[in-house]
Motif scaffolding. Structure first.
Motif, PDB file in Angstrom:
ATOM      1  N   GLY A 195     -32.292 -51.693 -62.914  1.00  0.00           N
ATOM      2  CA  GLY A 195     -31.591 -51.791 -61.645  1.00  0.00           C
ATOM      3  C   GLY A 195     -32.448 -51.293 -60.503  1.00  0.00           C
ATOM      4  O   GLY A 195     -33.632 -51.620 -60.403  1.00  0.00           O
ATOM      5  N   LYS A 196     -31.869 -50.459 -59.636  1.00  0.00           N
ATOM      6  CA  LYS A 196     -32.583 -49.988 -58.447  1.00  0.00           C
ATOM      7  C   LYS A 196     -32.341 -48.502 -58.238  1.00  0.00           C
ATOM      8  O   LYS A 196     -31.222 -48.009 -58.398  1.00  0.00           O
ATOM      9  N   ALA A 197     -33.407 -47.786 -57.867  1.00  0.00           N
ATOM     10  CA  ALA A 197     -33.314 -46.353 -57.580  1.00  0.00           C
ATOM     11  C   ALA A 197     -34.248 -46.020 -56.431  1.00  0.00           C
ATOM     12  O   ALA A 197     -35.254 -46.707 -56.204  1.00  0.00           O
ATOM     13  N   THR A 198     -33.918 -44.958 -55.716  1.00  0.00           N
ATOM     14  CA  THR A 198     -34.722 -44.515 -54.581  1.00  0.00           C
ATOM     15  C   THR A 198     -35.115 -43.059 -54.766  1.00  0.00           C
ATOM     16  O   THR A 198     -34.245 -42.195 -54.957  1.00  0.00           O
ATOM     17  N   LEU A 199     -36.429 -42.808 -54.759  1.00  0.00           N
ATOM     18  CA  LEU A 199     -36.895 -41.430 -54.670  1.00  0.00           C
ATOM     19  C   LEU A 199     -36.678 -40.979 -53.233  1.00  0.00           C
ATOM     20  O   LEU A 199     -37.181 -41.592 -52.291  1.00  0.00           O
ATOM     21  N   VAL A 200     -35.920 -39.916 -53.055  1.00  0.00           N
ATOM     22  CA  VAL A 200     -35.529 -39.431 -51.732  1.00  0.00           C
ATOM     23  C   VAL A 200     -36.327 -38.178 -51.395  1.00  0.00           C
ATOM     24  O   VAL A 200     -36.532 -37.318 -52.251  1.00  0.00           O
ATOM     25  N   TRP A 201     -36.795 -38.071 -50.144  1.00  0.00           N
ATOM     26  CA  TRP A 201     -37.341 -36.804 -49.655  1.00  0.00           C
ATOM     27  C   TRP A 201     -36.908 -36.609 -48.205  1.00  0.00           C
ATOM     28  O   TRP A 201     -36.381 -37.516 -47.569  1.00  0.00           O
ATOM     29  N   ASP A 202     -37.104 -35.404 -47.711  1.00  0.00           N
ATOM     30  CA  ASP A 202     -36.648 -35.044 -46.362  1.00  0.00           C
ATOM     31  C   ASP A 202     -35.146 -35.311 -46.204  1.00  0.00           C
ATOM     32  O   ASP A 202     -34.681 -35.720 -45.139  1.00  0.00           O
ATOM     33  N   TYR A 203     -34.385 -35.050 -47.271  1.00  0.00           N
ATOM     34  CA  TYR A 203     -32.942 -35.307 -47.216  1.00  0.00           C
ATOM     35  C   TYR A 203     -32.256 -34.248 -46.364  1.00  0.00           C
ATOM     36  O   TYR A 203     -32.373 -33.051 -46.616  1.00  0.00           O
ATOM     37  N   GLN A 204     -31.501 -34.701 -45.343  1.00  0.00           N
ATOM     38  CA  GLN A 204     -30.781 -33.796 -44.451  1.00  0.00           C
ATOM     39  C   GLN A 204     -29.375 -34.315 -44.171  1.00  0.00           C
ATOM     40  O   GLN A 204     -28.805 -34.068 -43.112  1.00  0.00           O
ATOM     41  N   GLY A 205     -28.809 -35.042 -45.137  1.00  0.00           N
ATOM     42  CA  GLY A 205     -27.476 -35.611 -44.966  1.00  0.00           C
ATOM     43  C   GLY A 205     -26.365 -34.607 -45.225  1.00  0.00           C
ATOM     44  O   GLY A 205     -26.590 -33.412 -45.438  1.00  0.00           O
ATOM     45  N   PHE A 206     -25.138 -35.111 -45.205  1.00  0.00           N
ATOM     46  CA  PHE A 206     -23.943 -34.324 -45.500  1.00  0.00           C
ATOM     47  C   PHE A 206     -23.412 -34.751 -46.863  1.00  0.00           C
ATOM     48  O   PHE A 206     -23.241 -35.949 -47.110  1.00  0.00           O
ATOM     49  N   LEU A 207     -23.116 -33.800 -47.737  1.00  0.00           N
ATOM     50  CA  LEU A 207     -22.597 -34.128 -49.060  1.00  0.00           C
ATOM     51  C   LEU A 207     -21.073 -34.088 -49.063  1.00  0.00           C
ATOM     52  O   LEU A 207     -20.461 -33.172 -48.509  1.00  0.00           O
ATOM     53  N   GLY A 208     -20.487 -35.091 -49.711  1.00  0.00           N
ATOM     54  CA  GLY A 208     -19.038 -35.137 -49.822  1.00  0.00           C
ATOM     55  C   GLY A 208     -18.566 -36.521 -50.205  1.00  0.00           C
ATOM     56  O   GLY A 208     -19.338 -37.489 -50.202  1.00  0.00           O
TER      57      GLY A 208
ATOM     58  N   CYS B 192     -39.489 -24.916 -48.034  1.00  0.00           N
ATOM     59  CA  CYS B 192     -39.033 -24.451 -46.726  1.00  0.00           C
ATOM     60  C   CYS B 192     -37.530 -24.225 -46.785  1.00  0.00           C
ATOM     61  O   CYS B 192     -36.854 -24.657 -47.722  1.00  0.00           O
ATOM     62  N   SER B 193     -37.008 -23.533 -45.802  1.00  0.00           N
ATOM     63  CA  SER B 193     -35.578 -23.250 -45.749  1.00  0.00           C
ATOM     64  C   SER B 193     -34.855 -24.401 -45.061  1.00  0.00           C
ATOM     65  O   SER B 193     -35.178 -24.764 -43.931  1.00  0.00           O
ATOM     66  N   ARG B 194     -33.895 -24.981 -45.742  1.00  0.00           N
ATOM     67  CA  ARG B 194     -33.091 -26.064 -45.180  1.00  0.00           C
ATOM     68  C   ARG B 194     -31.760 -26.092 -45.930  1.00  0.00           C
ATOM     69  O   ARG B 194     -31.717 -26.439 -47.100  1.00  0.00           O
ATOM     70  N   PRO B 195     -30.676 -25.687 -45.294  1.00  0.00           N
ATOM     71  CA  PRO B 195     -29.395 -25.655 -46.008  1.00  0.00           C
ATOM     72  C   PRO B 195     -28.877 -27.054 -46.321  1.00  0.00           C
ATOM     73  O   PRO B 195     -29.183 -28.021 -45.624  1.00  0.00           O
ATOM     74  N   ILE B 196     -28.113 -27.131 -47.379  1.00  0.00           N
ATOM     75  CA  ILE B 196     -27.346 -28.342 -47.694  1.00  0.00           C
ATOM     76  C   ILE B 196     -26.026 -28.253 -46.939  1.00  0.00           C
ATOM     77  O   ILE B 196     -25.384 -27.198 -46.899  1.00  0.00           O
ATOM     78  N   ARG B 197     -25.604 -29.359 -46.353  1.00  0.00           N
ATOM     79  CA  ARG B 197     -24.359 -29.374 -45.590  1.00  0.00           C
ATOM     80  C   ARG B 197     -23.282 -30.138 -46.362  1.00  0.00           C
ATOM     81  O   ARG B 197     -23.492 -31.279 -46.763  1.00  0.00           O
ATOM     82  N   TYR B 198     -22.136 -29.478 -46.546  1.00  0.00           N
ATOM     83  CA  TYR B 198     -21.009 -30.090 -47.249  1.00  0.00           C
ATOM     84  C   TYR B 198     -19.923 -30.467 -46.246  1.00  0.00           C
ATOM     85  O   TYR B 198     -19.541 -29.666 -45.392  1.00  0.00           O
ATOM     86  N   LEU B 199     -19.417 -31.678 -46.367  1.00  0.00           N
ATOM     87  CA  LEU B 199     -18.404 -32.186 -45.454  1.00  0.00           C
ATOM     88  C   LEU B 199     -17.077 -31.444 -45.605  1.00  0.00           C
ATOM     89  O   LEU B 199     -16.780 -30.888 -46.669  1.00  0.00           O
ATOM     90  N   PRO B 200     -16.240 -31.450 -44.568  1.00  0.00           N
ATOM     91  CA  PRO B 200     -14.931 -30.795 -44.679  1.00  0.00           C
ATOM     92  C   PRO B 200     -14.055 -31.402 -45.770  1.00  0.00           C
ATOM     93  O   PRO B 200     -13.280 -30.693 -46.410  1.00  0.00           O
ATOM     94  N   LEU B 201     -14.174 -32.707 -46.006  1.00  0.00           N
ATOM     95  CA  LEU B 201     -13.358 -33.341 -47.037  1.00  0.00           C
ATOM     96  C   LEU B 201     -13.677 -32.797 -48.426  1.00  0.00           C
ATOM     97  O   LEU B 201     -12.810 -32.759 -49.302  1.00  0.00           O
ATOM     98  N   GLU B 202     -14.920 -32.356 -48.636  1.00  0.00           N
ATOM     99  CA  GLU B 202     -15.271 -31.716 -49.905  1.00  0.00           C
ATOM    100  C   GLU B 202     -14.463 -30.434 -50.090  1.00  0.00           C
ATOM    101  O   GLU B 202     -14.011 -30.120 -51.197  1.00  0.00           O
TER     102      GLU B 202
END
Length: 561
Positions: A317-330, A438-448
């Motif tokens: 199938g298809k996969a993406t190696l991700v870097w510089d991820y700064q999205g919101f999880l949820g 480096c320091s970079r927090p993960i951001r979790y959405l309010p719905l989570e």
């Protein structure tokens, strides 16, 4: 469910350790059965649990009256009812003789924890001094599930009132959207596997408690969360694990053998077997990530500002190696069958890999994707590659079949991970990473946080508003509104806007009060830090916020290690 439909347990028997199977039974006598005092016959009996003791096979089973609908399963009315029954037999394949009074009748029960009543998917367990039933309950529109326990001196009952053992309503860490069933025992412990009820159900957790203390909620602990289960890229596992979780037992040879359900590409159910040594829960190296009904995303805990990575893998199938991820999880919805939110699938750079070729991309937001470079994969899918980004943002990529590219890109400041597409399967054999963190927090959405507290649909209202960090937040609807993020980390920062319409909240870390947060301000301001918490050790933690006065805003939670 509906007129003319029904569900029954079916027994298959193997005499060669699972090599071949033959149908046995019937499980129950074919004559119609009706509980004492009921207004209609039993029409459904899908899930069962059997224990051999004292020369008999003791069974508990789900049941529902033939006039049941999915609506009456949660709120019985018009004589429709459901619950848990008991039956016994002198042979494992049956037929089983049902008692005239059920162990548990939904219609005769009150709401527990304000939302739980329907009990189903139960496991019968013989303990030293008594019998125990572990049963799952769901909350209907709140989209939360809980494990309850009942005990009795006799397998047929009567049983004690149900006690909540594992649920998102506790102040402890508890991954949300987990369904339990069935449990098993081994060496003095009860193990209760649980499966995600998101669109992809391969996330599994195993809870456990000492056998004779399992009726106490404080005796339960998480034995393993994540890295419990993976699917194979075969037709009979097309949907990954589907339905309830696996049913397992540990044999005298130390092998942990499980039966698990899935579906094929045509949507037909499949029943499958797997095994591993009980003492070896993890593979020696590498990992597997798959997407089935939706995509799957997995991230490293540390962020990187530069790195060098060598990968060997097998991809369907298809996969993406991700870097510089700064999205919101949820999740994308406060419901079962949810998939990652659109804001979880952007704000990164990546290397897209498939059988048709490769692409270097940047995805700044859900609506835009910039292709930096691309090329064909050659005769075979790209199985080996090296990718390096230095501190100045110079990228060098090289792979098989002449694939490669060099050039400037955005200097990374986020996490590395994998995003696997729907109906895709990635097995990574080697993942050799070095670089500067480096320091970079993960951001979790309010719905989570809403789902993490079992508070969907009644306690919060979505509020599209640019003052929230993600462009939309939640506003409390009741004096009892609460949210709980069940996350892994060490440092936690609560983000929120302030304004004249907001009140005050209480905050807890793993059940310990951390003070109050005042969201009231004379003038409205955009989202910013309102409270910072530090745990003594990194790991799984629960951050709980609940209304104390007025209405409060719910924004994202930032988490770092």
């Amino acid at each position: 469910m509906g007129p003319g439909r029904g569900m029954d347990c079916v027994v298959y028997r193997s005499n060669d350790r699972g090599g071949t199977w033959e149908k046995a039974g019937p499980v129950f006598p074919e004559a119609p059965f009706r509980f004492q005092g009921a207004s209609s016959n039993v029409g459904y009996a899908p899930d069962v649990s059997v224990v051999f003791d004292g020369g008999r096979y003791h069974m508990i089973y789900d049941w529902a009256s033939e006039d049941s609908t999915w609506e009456t399963m949660t709120v019985p009315k018009g004589g429709a009812d459901n619950g848990i029954g008991y039956a016994w037999s002198e042979k494992p394949e049956g037929p089983y003789i049902r008692t005239p009074i059920p162990i548990y009748s939904n219609a005769s029960q009150v709401l527990r924890l304000g939302k739980y009543r329907r009990a189903y998917a139960a496991t019968l367990i013989r303990r030293t001094q008594d019998w125990m039933v572990l049963a799952m309950m769901d909350s209907g529109p709140s989209f939360s599930w809980a494990l309850f326990g009942m005990t009795s001196d006799k397998p047929e009952g009567p049983y004690s009132e149900p006690t909540a053992l594992l649920c998102v309503e506790s102040t402890r860490y508890h991954p949300p959207l987990l369904e339990f069933f069935p449990a098993f025992t081994h060496e003095g412990w009860i193990y209760a596997p649980a499966t995600s009820v998101a669109a992809n159900r391969n996330y599994q957790a195993i809870f456990r408690a000492p056998l004779d203390q399992a009726h106490h909620s404080e005796a339960w602990e998480i034995h393993q969360a994540g890295s419990v289960w993976h699917s194979e890229p075969v037709e009979n596992e097309y949907s990954g694990i589907w339905g309830q979780t696996f049913s397992g037992s540990v044999g005298n040879d130390g092998q942990f053998t499980v039966m698990f359900p899935s579906r094929d590409p045509q949507g037909m159910g499949t029943i499958n077997l797997a095994k591993r040594p009980w003492a070896q829960p993890l593979r020696g190296q590498g990992f597997i990530l798959s997407g089935h009904k939706g995509p799957s995303l997995s991230l490293l805990r540390q962020a990187h500002s530069s790195f060098a990575l060598e990968v060997e893998m097998t991809l369907h199938g298809k996969a993406t190696l991700v870097w510089d991820y700064q999205g919101f999880l949820g999740p994308d919805a406060a419901a079962a069958d949810s998939v990652p939110h659109p804001l979880s699938l952007c704000a990164f750079s990546g290397l897209v890999l498939s059988s048709t070729g490769w692409k270097l991309i940047e995805v700044p937001d859900p609506l835009h994707t910039k292709v930096i470079a691309e090329g064909p994969s050659g005769k075979n899918p790209l199985l080996k590659f090296r990718l390096e980004i230095d501190a100045s943002g110079n990228l060098a990529f090289s792979g098989e079949n002449g694939a490669g590219w060099k050039g400037p890109v955005t200097v990374p400041a986020g996490r590395i991970g994998w995003l696997v597409d729907k109906n895709s399967h990635l097995e990574v054999h080697h993942f050799n990473l070095s670089g500067a963190t480096c320091s970079r927090p993960i951001r979790y959405l309010p719905l989570e946080g809403v789902l993490g507290a079992g508070a969907a649909n009644k306690e919060w209202q979505e509020s599209p508003d640019a003052s929230f960090a993600s462009g939309a937040g939640m506003i409390s609807l009741t004096p009892q509104s609460k949210a709980k993020w069940n996350v892994s980390g060490k440092a936690f920062t609560l983000m929120a806007p302030r304004g004249p319409e907001y009140g005050t909240a209480e905050v807890f870390l793993d059940g310990t009060p951390q003070g109050e947060v005042a969201f009231h301000a004379n003038e409205k301001s955009s989202s910013g830090p309102v409270l910072h918490l530090e745990a003594s050790l990194p790991g799984p933690h629960a951050v709980l916020i609940r209304v104390k006065e007025g209405r409060i805003p719910l924004d994202c939670l930032e988490v770092d290690w």
